[in-house]
Every structure is written in structure tokens, then in C-alpha cells.
Motif scaffolding. Sequence first.
Motif, PDB file in Angstrom:
ATOM      1  N   ASP A 144       0.864  -1.186   0.000  1.00 41.08           N
ATOM      2  CA  ASP A 144       0.000   0.000   0.000  1.00 41.08           C
ATOM      3  C   ASP A 144       0.902   1.239   0.000  1.00 41.08           C
ATOM      4  OD1 ASP A 144      -1.788   2.021   0.389  1.00 41.08           O
ATOM      5  OD2 ASP A 144      -2.798   1.142   2.124  1.00 41.08           O
TER       6      ASP A 144
ATOM      7  N   THR B 285      -3.442   5.565  -4.279  1.00 41.22           N
ATOM      8  CA  THR B 285      -4.672   6.357  -4.171  1.00 41.22           C
ATOM      9  C   THR B 285      -4.421   7.815  -4.553  1.00 41.22           C
ATOM     10  OG1 THR B 285      -6.377   7.074  -2.610  1.00 41.22           O
ATOM     11  CG2 THR B 285      -4.205   6.781  -1.687  1.00 41.22           C
TER      12      THR B 285
ATOM     13  N   SER C  49      -6.188   9.972  -2.946  1.00 42.33           N
ATOM     14  CA  SER C  49      -6.791  10.619  -1.775  1.00 42.33           C
ATOM     15  C   SER C  49      -5.847  11.590  -1.089  1.00 42.33           C
ATOM     16  CB  SER C  49      -7.226   9.566  -0.755  1.00 42.33           C
ATOM     17  OG  SER C  49      -8.295   8.836  -1.272  1.00 42.33           O
TER      18      SER C  49
ATOM     19  N   SER D 294      -8.828   5.373  -6.562  1.00 45.27           N
ATOM     20  CA  SER D 294      -7.660   4.619  -6.125  1.00 45.27           C
ATOM     21  C   SER D 294      -7.403   3.535  -7.179  1.00 45.27           C
ATOM     22  CB  SER D 294      -7.930   3.978  -4.761  1.00 45.27           C
ATOM     23  OG  SER D 294      -8.391   4.974  -3.863  1.00 45.27           O
TER      24      SER D 294
END
Length: 475
Positions: free
Chosen positions: A286, A316, A318, A328
Amino acid sequence: MLEITFNLREDGKVPYYVQLYRHIRQEIKSRHIPSGTRLPAIRRLSEHLRISRNTVETAYLQLISEGYVESRPRSGLYVVELEEDFSLSEEQAKQTVKRKVAADLKPKSPNIPEVRCDFRHGTNDLRHFPFSVWNRLTCQTMQEHSSLLSFYGDPQGELSFRIQLAQYLRQSRGVHCSPEQIIVGAGTQQLLLLLCQLLGTERQSVAVEEPGYNGAKAVFAQLKFQITPIPLDEDGINLEFLQRSGAKLVYITPSHQFPFGMILPIQKRLKLLQWAAENKGLIIEDDYDSEFRYQGRPIPALQGLDTRGSVIYMGTFSKSLSSAIRVSYMVLPEPLLEIFREIKILLEPTASLIHTDTLEQFMVEGWWEKHLRRMKNIYQKKHAHLLSLIVHYLGARVRVIGQYSGLHIVLEVLNGHSESELIRKAIENGVKVYSTTPYWINPDLESPPRILLGFAKLSEIEMEDGIRLLQEAWA
Ligand SMILES: Cc1ncc(COP(=O)(O)O)c(C=O)c1O
């Protein structure tokens, strides 16, 4: 030309941007600033009042969001025509403002003081979001690509968007992938859910960092995966524990461990890949906020070192753009891609085609690169400023954990208070800071408490206010 001059209170009780916003709002409501008036440019007003541009910008944004002021492209900010019920007499207007200000300032309950600074994690600094460009591109999507709008779109994300994404990931993160390997989705959790479906029942157990991202653990827990917490060393996940755990799947944040912020060094990355090769293991990487690294060379993604298809890469927009956009992506190795292709027909896309098409144009026209560069500079300055405030106000009572990356820091507090005491004392003094306990499966009761501070959304003045309040609270 309009000038705005008033007495700024310097006692620190009300942030400057709130004072400025309230002053202008009052002037508009009482019609001292009539509709159609152009507000002074941010730079001019900040020089005039001797406050930062961020402060003026934040006050203006608040006025825009409440509908007192509108932005006219290439022209500036203008006071809008107020509706009838705004046209009160001066005295009425003053009373209304007084009541509203009093209500704004009033604690919600006698025990909850006004929050003057919120170090919330997971926010973005939208003061620098290129709204006019984004709005133009969204309109373009709606008009020029209107044929798209009657379709759900490709369940994997549109190929043209994935081409842009693959190019960005290669150049900026060293990810080796073709556009065909990318799956676009509305958030990391949605994509993890899909990934777990692809992994099937064989891998019903997963190793995670301890502490680690609770959003991912929530997905694994919901799907009844057996979750094994693996402790962290100073430089990231402990590989001996991972080896001994017998896990075949690990979820990890190697470029900026969440929440502690360490970066997994190259030797450990290679060993982790070796673990995957020897154990037929899979690594979920991640890479949530790795665009923001403030010192040293950029660290390429683990996926770029992988030659065996052991890494599933996730990322992502974000952190880098806005968490509200909900775009994402994950990059699948070939065997999982085959399974995805089999079920693709049953799926619909989760990310909005309007946003991904807008984002694609944003990338094609070069705005994305520009925006990223700009945000990196802004966050770098904020990060450095926050660290200097911590040294200045909190000194040796705290230790900062993490390595010059990302949009949050963790403070280890050494004054003998417990985590809950520290958070309560902070709230009582008007500042919100956050617990790291939710990120543990077995909370660490031995070490000093660690407190999470997000800084993306805060201006330098707000941060200073907040750290000063923390100093008072934790004295
Ligand atoms: C480690 C980590 N991964 C992913 C995310 C969120 O990603 P998304 O907004 O794509 O769901 C967060 C959010 O804070 C995070 O901390």
C-alpha cells in the motif's frame, strides 16, 4: 478600490482567519460592503493586514463556501447579491451577527470546549486545489465526452485513463506495469475487498504490520481472514516474525509505514521479496502517500524490484489530490489478472467515470504533475514548520517518530501521562489530537504514548496555535 481595515486581536483566542472571515461577513451582511464589490487580492490584503496569504485565502474560502462571495474566472472574488432576508437594518444585522458569532463560539456542551485546532489525519489542503482547471475539465467531460455519460464504463477503469496512470506510476514510483494490469476503484478498501475475492479461500490468513492501517484490517476481518500482527523494528516490519508466522500473504506500507512513518530499507525489501519467493507468498504493497517525501531521494515502490509477480501494488489519489474524489488503483500480477478477467463481466466500476475522465484530462494537460510538485512544496514547508514548532514549544518532552514523509507525524510523549490523559487535556485546551491505539491489534502498554498529528489542512498559523495549546495542555 476596497480596503479592509480592522483591529485584529492578537491574544491568540480566535485564529486570524476566523477574525477576518467574521469581519468581512459582518460588513457584507450590514451592507457596508455592497454586492458586486470586488474583494482585495489575497496578496494585497495579506500585506495590508500583515498576516499570511494562507490566512486570507482560508477566510475567503469560508466566505465562498457560505455563499457570500463568488469567484469570477480571471477576475477575482465578488460579493454576491444577497437575498431578501439578508437585507436587515444595520442594527438587526449586528444583532444577527452577534448571535451567530456567539453560537459559533459557544461550547457544544459545558464539557466540550471550542476546538481551535484539529490535527485530524486524512485531510487535504484544498486551498491550493486548482478548482478553476478542475471545473473546466469536468465541464469538458460533460460536454465533449457526453457520450460516456450514459455508460457505466469499463469495470477496470477506462483504458485511456489507465494508460496515463501506468505512465505516471512508472515515472514517479518506479512501478513496472502495463495499463492492462491496473484496476481502478473508489478507494483502497473497495479494491482490497475485490482483491480478497480474487485471492479466494486459499489464503484465509494475512500478516499485517503491528501497528498498521485499520482500514485494511477491517476488510480482512470482515472477510473472516485470520490476521497475524507482525511487530515493527526501527526500520519496519520484522522479517523473522513474518517468516515464523507461516503467513502466505502480507499487507504492508513499505514507503511510509502507517502510522509510524518508517521507510523499509532496500535490504529488507529484497529479503521480503525473497520470503515471497521461498514461501509462494504474496505481498500487498500500500503506497498510499509516498508522493510526499521531503528528504533524500525518492524511494521507488517495492513492486518495481519484483521479478516474480509477488507484489500487488495499491495507490490512491486521496492524499495527493482529494480524498473526496475517491479514485484509487491496484496493479495485479498476471495470475490474479487472469482471475479478474474471468469475473470482470460480472462487475461494474466503482470509481466515477466523470471523475476519472476529468483526472485523465488533468494528467494529459500536465496539471497533475504541476499540482503534485506544488503540493509537495507546500507540505514540505508545513512539515518542516511543524517540526520546528514542536522543538520550540514541546522540546525534550516529546520525540517525533517517522522519516520526513507523508501528511502526518507521530509524537511520542515523555511526560508520564497516558495516551487518554494527553488527548483529554488537549481537548480541554481546544486542540484535537489523535490516538494511535486503534491501529494496534494488541496495544503496546509498555512504551510511552504515541499521538497522531495530521497537518495537511492546517495553515502555519493554525499549526502554531495548535502546538502552543498542546504545550499549555501538556505542561
Ligand atoms: C495506509 C492507508 N492506505 C490507504 C488509505 C486510504 O485510501 P483511500 O482513500 O484510497 O481509501 C489510508 C487513509 O488514510 C491509509 O492511511
